[in-house]
Design a protein around this motif. Structure first.
Motif, PDB file in Angstrom:
ATOM      1  N   GLU A 179       0.745  -0.948  -0.031  1.00 28.30           N
ATOM      2  CA  GLU A 179      -0.179  -0.074   0.192  1.00 28.30           C
ATOM      3  C   GLU A 179       0.995   1.361  -0.073  1.00 28.30           C
ATOM      4  O   GLU A 179       1.944   1.211   0.245  1.00 28.30           O
ATOM      5  N   GLN A 180       0.302   2.315  -0.510  1.00 27.76           N
ATOM      6  CA  GLN A 180       0.900   3.672  -0.244  1.00 27.76           C
ATOM      7  C   GLN A 180       0.085   4.325   0.493  1.00 27.76           C
ATOM      8  O   GLN A 180      -1.060   4.410   0.882  1.00 27.76           O
ATOM      9  N   HIS A 181       1.022   5.377   1.431  1.00 24.15           N
ATOM     10  CA  HIS A 181       0.324   6.192   2.054  1.00 24.15           C
ATOM     11  C   HIS A 181       0.391   7.750   1.712  1.00 24.15           C
ATOM     12  O   HIS A 181       1.686   8.031   1.453  1.00 24.15           O
ATOM     13  N   TRP A 182      -0.291   8.675   1.882  1.00 25.69           N
ATOM     14  CA  TRP A 182      -0.284  10.004   1.317  1.00 25.69           C
ATOM     15  C   TRP A 182      -0.743  10.932   2.416  1.00 25.69           C
ATOM     16  O   TRP A 182      -1.728  10.642   3.050  1.00 25.69           O
ATOM     17  N   GLU A 183       0.094  12.020   2.879  1.00 24.28           N
ATOM     18  CA  GLU A 183      -0.474  12.880   3.595  1.00 24.28           C
ATOM     19  C   GLU A 183      -0.966  13.945   3.005  1.00 24.28           C
ATOM     20  O   GLU A 183      -0.352  14.639   2.008  1.00 24.28           O
ATOM     21  N   LEU A 184      -2.436  14.423   3.313  1.00 25.49           N
ATOM     22  CA  LEU A 184      -3.255  15.337   2.676  1.00 25.49           C
ATOM     23  C   LEU A 184      -3.260  16.493   3.582  1.00 25.49           C
ATOM     24  O   LEU A 184      -4.084  16.261   4.532  1.00 25.49           O
ATOM     25  N   ALA A 185      -2.694  17.614   3.339  1.00 31.02           N
ATOM     26  CA  ALA A 185      -2.999  18.853   4.240  1.00 31.02           C
ATOM     27  C   ALA A 185      -4.354  19.402   4.263  1.00 31.02           C
ATOM     28  O   ALA A 185      -4.514  19.933   5.391  1.00 31.02           O
ATOM     29  N   ASP A 186      -5.023  19.300   3.297  1.00 34.15           N
ATOM     30  CA  ASP A 186      -6.409  19.869   3.462  1.00 34.15           C
ATOM     31  C   ASP A 186      -7.318  19.342   2.198  1.00 34.15           C
ATOM     32  O   ASP A 186      -6.851  18.569   1.543  1.00 34.15           O
ATOM     33  N   GLU A 187      -8.348  19.732   2.092  1.00 34.74           N
ATOM     34  CA  GLU A 187      -9.240  19.256   1.004  1.00 34.74           C
ATOM     35  C   GLU A 187      -8.853  19.443  -0.110  1.00 34.74           C
ATOM     36  O   GLU A 187      -8.981  18.672  -1.184  1.00 34.74           O
ATOM     37  N   ALA A 188      -8.079  20.542  -0.665  1.00 36.78           N
ATOM     38  CA  ALA A 188      -7.417  20.887  -1.712  1.00 36.78           C
ATOM     39  C   ALA A 188      -6.461  19.791  -2.240  1.00 36.78           C
ATOM     40  O   ALA A 188      -6.139  19.395  -3.256  1.00 36.78           O
ATOM     41  N   TYR A 218      -8.755  11.430   9.166  1.00 40.10           N
ATOM     42  CA  TYR A 218      -8.432  12.767   9.812  1.00 40.10           C
ATOM     43  C   TYR A 218      -6.994  12.671  10.208  1.00 40.10           C
ATOM     44  O   TYR A 218      -6.636  11.473  10.862  1.00 40.10           O
ATOM     45  N   SER A 219      -5.984  13.444  10.166  1.00 38.59           N
ATOM     46  CA  SER A 219      -4.757  13.606  10.824  1.00 38.59           C
ATOM     47  C   SER A 219      -4.353  14.587  11.130  1.00 38.59           C
ATOM     48  O   SER A 219      -4.112  15.755  10.221  1.00 38.59           O
ATOM     49  N   GLY A 220      -4.625  15.211  12.250  1.00 35.90           N
ATOM     50  CA  GLY A 220      -4.262  16.507  12.915  1.00 35.90           C
ATOM     51  C   GLY A 220      -5.389  17.517  12.140  1.00 35.90           C
ATOM     52  O   GLY A 220      -6.555  17.294  12.344  1.00 35.90           O
ATOM     53  N   LEU A 221      -4.580  18.570  11.397  1.00 36.99           N
ATOM     54  CA  LEU A 221      -5.460  19.419  10.687  1.00 36.99           C
ATOM     55  C   LEU A 221      -6.168  18.993   9.277  1.00 36.99           C
ATOM     56  O   LEU A 221      -6.610  19.639   8.648  1.00 36.99           O
ATOM     57  N   GLY A 222      -5.043  17.957   8.913  1.00 35.94           N
ATOM     58  CA  GLY A 222      -5.421  17.448   7.382  1.00 35.94           C
ATOM     59  C   GLY A 222      -5.994  16.128   7.528  1.00 35.94           C
ATOM     60  O   GLY A 222      -6.826  15.751   8.276  1.00 35.94           O
TER      61      GLY A 222
END
Length: 152
Positions: free
Chosen positions: A3-12, A128-132
């Motif tokens: 699998e791959q993991h991606w951190e997404l800062a926000d909806e954008a 959810y991850s913190g604010l992102g």
């Protein structure tokens, strides 16, 4: 492939991931979308379908359960099964069209349609991850593995 993991800062960033999927998608694909309410499943699906050339307004299928589109000459389906209590409720929807190997099928809350849906090529877990948010992508077929290789 793992699998791959991606951190997404926000909806954008969630939308950008959907656009990136569209850029590397070269065949049909069944994607099961998992995550809490508001985690970005619909945002991801809208971005992907828009990037695939769906020119009309992409509605959330929360109440209609399924919305169908044409995306670059292939069928595309977006399902939201949140309101389904039993997979038997899906019989009247005529889900046979989802088995078209050229189709792009995006299913929110797939666990509620167990047994009535085509097998997934890929699972996308949004949380959810913190604010992102974070996304975990798991390939479940050769097509899913192919797409993840192209995403890298």
């Amino acid at each position: 492939m793992t699998e791959q993991h991606w951190e997404l800062a926000d909806e954008a960033a969630t939308r950008a991931l959907g656009i990136r999927f569209a850029e590397v998608l070269d065949s049909g694909l069944v994607v099961y979308l998992h995550g809490e309410l508001g985690a970005g499943k619909t945002s991801f699906a809208r971005a992907l379908l828009t990037a695939l050339g769906v020119g009309e307004r992409i509605k959330s299928p929360t109440y209609s359960l399924v919305e169908g589109y044409q995306a670059k000459g292939r069928p595309a389906w977006h399902l939201d099964l949140y309101r389904i209590a039993d997979p038997g409720e899906l019989e009247w929807l005529g889900l046979d069209a989802l088995s078209d190997p050229a189709a792009v099928v995006l299913v929110e809350w797939p666990e509620r349609g167990r047994g009535a849906l085509p097998a997934p090529d890929l699972e996308l877990d949004l949380s959810y991850s913190g604010l992102g948010r974070q996304a975990w992508l798991r390939p479940l077929s050769v097509r899913g593995e192919h797409l993840l290789r192209r995403l890298q």
